[in-house]
Write an enzyme that holds these catalytic residues in place. Structure first.
Site, mmCIF file in Angstrom:
data_model
loop_
_atom_site.group_PDB
_atom_site.id
_atom_site.type_symbol
_atom_site.label_atom_id
_atom_site.label_comp_id
_atom_site.label_asym_id
_atom_site.label_seq_id
_atom_site.Cartn_x
_atom_site.Cartn_y
_atom_site.Cartn_z
ATOM 1 N N GLU A 1 0.598 -1.275 0.103
ATOM 2 C CA GLU A 1 -0.051 0.033 0.130
ATOM 3 C C GLU A 1 1.009 1.258 0.041
ATOM 4 O OE1 GLU A 1 -3.437 1.151 2.786
ATOM 5 O OE2 GLU A 1 -2.701 -0.847 3.172
ATOM 6 N N ARG B 1 5.128 -13.155 9.753
ATOM 7 C CA ARG B 1 5.728 -11.980 9.265
ATOM 8 C C ARG B 1 7.424 -11.773 10.028
ATOM 9 N NH1 ARG B 1 3.651 -6.873 9.670
ATOM 10 N NH2 ARG B 1 1.991 -7.667 8.670
ATOM 11 N N LYS C 1 4.346 0.694 11.531
ATOM 12 C CA LYS C 1 4.254 1.982 10.713
ATOM 13 C C LYS C 1 4.128 3.062 11.514
ATOM 14 C CE LYS C 1 2.944 0.770 6.421
ATOM 15 N NZ LYS C 1 2.078 0.649 5.155
HETATM 16 P P1 ATP Z 1 -0.196 -1.615 6.600
HETATM 17 O O1 ATP Z 1 -0.710 -1.901 8.290
HETATM 18 O O2 ATP Z 1 -0.331 -0.137 6.151
HETATM 19 O O3 ATP Z 1 -1.207 -2.557 6.099
HETATM 20 P P2 ATP Z 1 1.851 -3.416 6.093
HETATM 21 O O4 ATP Z 1 2.987 -3.437 6.857
HETATM 22 O O5 ATP Z 1 1.029 -4.419 6.043
HETATM 23 O O6 ATP Z 1 1.102 -2.211 6.686
HETATM 24 P P3 ATP Z 1 1.679 -3.264 3.272
HETATM 25 O O7 ATP Z 1 1.971 -2.048 2.356
HETATM 26 O O8 ATP Z 1 0.332 -3.804 3.342
HETATM 27 O O9 ATP Z 1 2.147 -2.636 4.597
HETATM 28 O O10 ATP Z 1 2.535 -4.457 2.721
HETATM 29 C C1 ATP Z 1 2.963 -5.041 1.657
HETATM 30 C C2 ATP Z 1 3.184 -6.487 1.922
HETATM 31 O O11 ATP Z 1 4.649 -6.703 2.585
HETATM 32 C C3 ATP Z 1 2.337 -7.142 2.381
HETATM 33 O O12 ATP Z 1 1.964 -8.373 1.581
HETATM 34 C C4 ATP Z 1 2.659 -7.714 3.636
HETATM 35 O O13 ATP Z 1 2.298 -9.078 3.925
HETATM 36 C C5 ATP Z 1 4.199 -7.535 3.509
HETATM 37 N N1 ATP Z 1 4.705 -7.521 4.927
HETATM 38 C C6 ATP Z 1 4.364 -6.472 5.592
HETATM 39 N N2 ATP Z 1 5.087 -6.438 6.953
HETATM 40 C C7 ATP Z 1 5.860 -7.595 6.788
HETATM 41 C C8 ATP Z 1 6.760 -8.212 7.843
HETATM 42 N N3 ATP Z 1 7.008 -7.838 9.046
HETATM 43 N N4 ATP Z 1 7.380 -9.428 7.500
HETATM 44 C C9 ATP Z 1 6.744 -9.944 6.343
HETATM 45 N N5 ATP Z 1 6.204 -9.475 5.426
HETATM 46 C C10 ATP Z 1 5.439 -8.218 5.589
HETATM 47 MG MG MG Z 2 -1.167 -4.089 4.925
#
Ligand code: ATP
Ligand code: MG
Length: 602
Positions: A63, A298, A308
């Site tokens: 996102e 994760r 974030k």
């Molecule tokens: P938000 O809370 O804003 O959704 P987010 O960390 O999920 O934050 P995204 O931009 O939705 O951010 O994440 C993009 C991709 O990165 C998603 O597929 C998510 O699963 C992966 N991702 C985010 N944080 C992690 C993490 N700590 N470990 C592994 N993958 C992650």
């Molecule tokens: Mg997300």
């Protein structure tokens, strides 16, 4: 850390449960019949295309509402790595269906970071960079199909009423009184929602599944809401927007994704993901086989915050200099810090993927960086805490070159000249007027070797009025120069790093350390209770950066932004990509040579 040369790129990633799934799918020919039109689209468009040249399709769907962090790097290495290893493609998809929130600045930075990690979404004529907001027409078509097939209805309850009717984990929900609206009425209302006839929240489109489902996510989830907002891509065209859980499976299906890999918190959403795509495939909106959602745990890293919200707080309250502060766990920060894409790859391979949550030790991350840098970085000498050494028997105004190998493991990288003269900078800790037990470096009467140079014998020191040592005196042994015949005859134990006062130069060096002093910032153990919350800012490491003026050997003057070196005995350093000027690089410490946190009990 082993000193043996290691080609880290040749280490095959260990297999894991996701690879096992893909192996089984490929062996069964599950995806072999899919067609691909070369662009995202509904099933009919794809079927009219050629057989999909990609064996699998994965995606990384950020996102664009923030900077990528170490957790995203895990997901990027996983998704792009699978596509690479299985003759597939990985799409970079901006999940920008939420109006108002996204910004162009984030889009650009995300593109840069994925490229920096070494991945590409352009292969063999395909350019798989997509924006989910380009799919709104298709999403509305999907929603209308659900209405037409009796699988969705417009609910006119308020958000509070809907929440009250949802039930709980132990209690079934209650059907909305609007649930039995006719297909015609639902279609008419949804069209009028799109036409802007209603204010935000007046109606919402819901999937019609089962209000008594044990999985709350299947209790008629909302799929389209009214939102009078301007979207950065589609402007004022829409005043209805899809919910994330509705949009995401459709985005995957439109892009022919075979394996949709996400983090564990989406596990409970998988039944809806499958329900939705099954309904749409029944209506021939999508070809089969449908994308499969697979969850993994994760990344959680000790001493590091990846939330974030908290990262924004660090930036806004100026606890760091910005998103790209070298102490930030963002990829823009990592790049400035000097961490390498290869190190991230190695780290991703080492930690692997699994379904169980775990906390990875930060030392593992740093060791991956050390391992890559040990191999890649040329050696240089820097004196960080300078003390003057005067070689009294060396003629004033004279100098000569000593030669130092650029890399102990790679003789092919040659040697560089290090000018030697009468006055040198050495590390303050390399002299003791009264040596402690076992001390082998300089003290009056002792001999030690100036690395890659001469053996010197210490004769004494000068002090200021307060008794502080301000200079050390010595005599050099003219026949002891490293690399000259007979120089090996001198058996001295101490080794000193040095830079000529006349030839070296002073430069800004930033010594970075962990941003947090506590392994789980903001939480701690109290008896049996773990994860007691407190302010994570209380766990900031007050010594996470120290800016010093160090003396560097002259060859470092030519370093260009982002050149990496090992400063012998001090660690790995990178020329800052923004603050370095031609002929005047500024250095950031990436990582020390050894971990100093574990044994000090911090
Ligand atoms: P938000 O809370 O804003 O959704 P987010 O960390 O999920 O934050 P995204 O931009 O939705 O951010 O994440 C993009 C991709 O990165 C998603 O597929 C998510 O699963 C992966 N991702 C985010 N944080 C992690 C993490 N700590 N470990 C592994 N993958 C992650
Ligand atoms: Mg997300």
């Amino acid at each position: 850390m082993s000193n043996a040369p290691k080609d880290t790129s040749a280490v095959a990633p260990a297999t894991n449960f996701i690879r096992n799934i893909i192996d089984a799918d490929l062996a069964a020919g599950k995806h072999a019949q899919r067609h691909w039109s070369g662009q995202p689209g509904l099933g009919a468009q794809q079927m009219a295309g050629a057989p999909d040249p990609a064996k699998i399709r994965t995606r990384f769907p950020p996102e664009p509402n923030g900077y990528l962090h170490f957790g995203h790097a895990k997901s990027i290495c996983l998704n792009f790595g699978l596509a690479r290893d299985y003759a597939g493609r990985c799409h970079l998809r901006f999940d920008d269906t939420n109006p108002e929130k996204e910004e162009k600045e984030y889009v650009d930075s995300i593109i840069d970071s994925v490229r920096w990690l070494g991945f590409s979404w352009q292969d063999e004529g395909e350019n798989n960079l997509y924006y989910a907001s380009d799919y709104f027409d298709w999403m509305v078509a999907c929603a209308e199909y659900l209405i037409a097939s009796g699988n969705a209805y417009v609910d006119s309850h308020s958000a509070d009423e809907m929440r009250a009717n949802r039930g709980t984990l132990t209690q079934a929900g209650t059907d909305s009184p609007f649930r039995e609206r006719s297909i015609e009425e639902n279609m008419n209302l949804f069209k009028r929602m799109q036409a802007g006839e209603f204010p935000d929240g007046a109606h919402i489109l819901r999937a019609k599944i089962d209000m008594a489902s044990p999985n709350i996510n299947l209790r008629d989830p909302a799929i389209y809401r009214i939102r009078h907002a301007t979207h950065h891509n589609t402007g004022a065209k829409w005043c209805v927007y899809p919910m994330y859980t509705f949009a995401h499976p459709i985005e995957d299906a439109l892009e022919n994704i075979t394996h949709s890999i996400c983090t564990l918190e989406f596990e409970d959403q998988r039944p809806f993901y499958e329900w939705l795509l099954e309904r749409l495939a029944e209506g021939n909106l999508f070809q089969r086989p449908l994308p499969q959602q697979i969850e993994f745990s994760r990344l959680n890293l000790s001493y590091v915050i990846l939330s974030k919200r908290k990262l924004i707080q660090l930036v806004e309250e100026k606890h760091v200099s910005g998103w790209d502060d070298p102490r930030m766990p963002t990829l823009v920060g990592a790049r400035r810090r000097g961490y390498t894409p290869e190190g991230f790859q190695l780290f991703a391979d080492r930690i692997g993927v699994s379904k169980s949550d775990s906390l990875i030790d930060y030392v593992l991350f740093e060791d991956c960086m050390r391992e890559v840098l040990n191999e890649a970085a040329e050696r240089r000498i820097a004196v960080l805490d300078p003390l003057r050494l005067i070689v009294d028997n060396y003629p004033e105004g004279q100098s000569e070159d000593c030669f130092a190998p650029n890399h102990p493991l790679k003789p092919e990288l040659g040697k560089r000249a290090m000018p030697f003269g009468r006055e040198l900078w050495i590390e303050r800790e390399d002299f003791m007027e009264v040596p402690s037990k076992g001390y082998r470096r300089l003290f009056p009467g002792n001999t030690a070797r100036l690395r890659h140079g001469f053996v010197v014998k210490c004769t004494g020191c000068d002090k200021d009025a307060n008794g502080n040592v301000i200079a050390v005196h010595c005599e050099y042994l003219a026949d002891s120069k490293s690399g000259t015949p007979g120089s090996d005859n001198y058996k001295v134990k101490g080794n000193l790093h040095w830079v000529s006062v006349a030839h070296g130069y002073a430069a800004e060096v930033r010594l970075y350390d962990r941003l947090f002093a506590h392994p789980a910032p903001g939480s701690y153990r109290e008896g049996d209770r773990i994860d007691v919350e407190r302010d994570f800012l209380d766990d900031l490491n007050t010594g996470s950066v120290q800016v010093i003026s160090a003396w560097l050997e002259p060859s470092l003057r030519q370093a260009r932004a982002e050149d990496r070196f090992q400063f012998e005995r001090h660690g790995y350093f990178v020329a800052d990509r923004f603050d370095s000027k031609d002929g005047a690089p500024v250095f950031n410490r990436t990582v020390t040579l050894k971990d100093s946190w574990t044994k000090s009990g911090n």
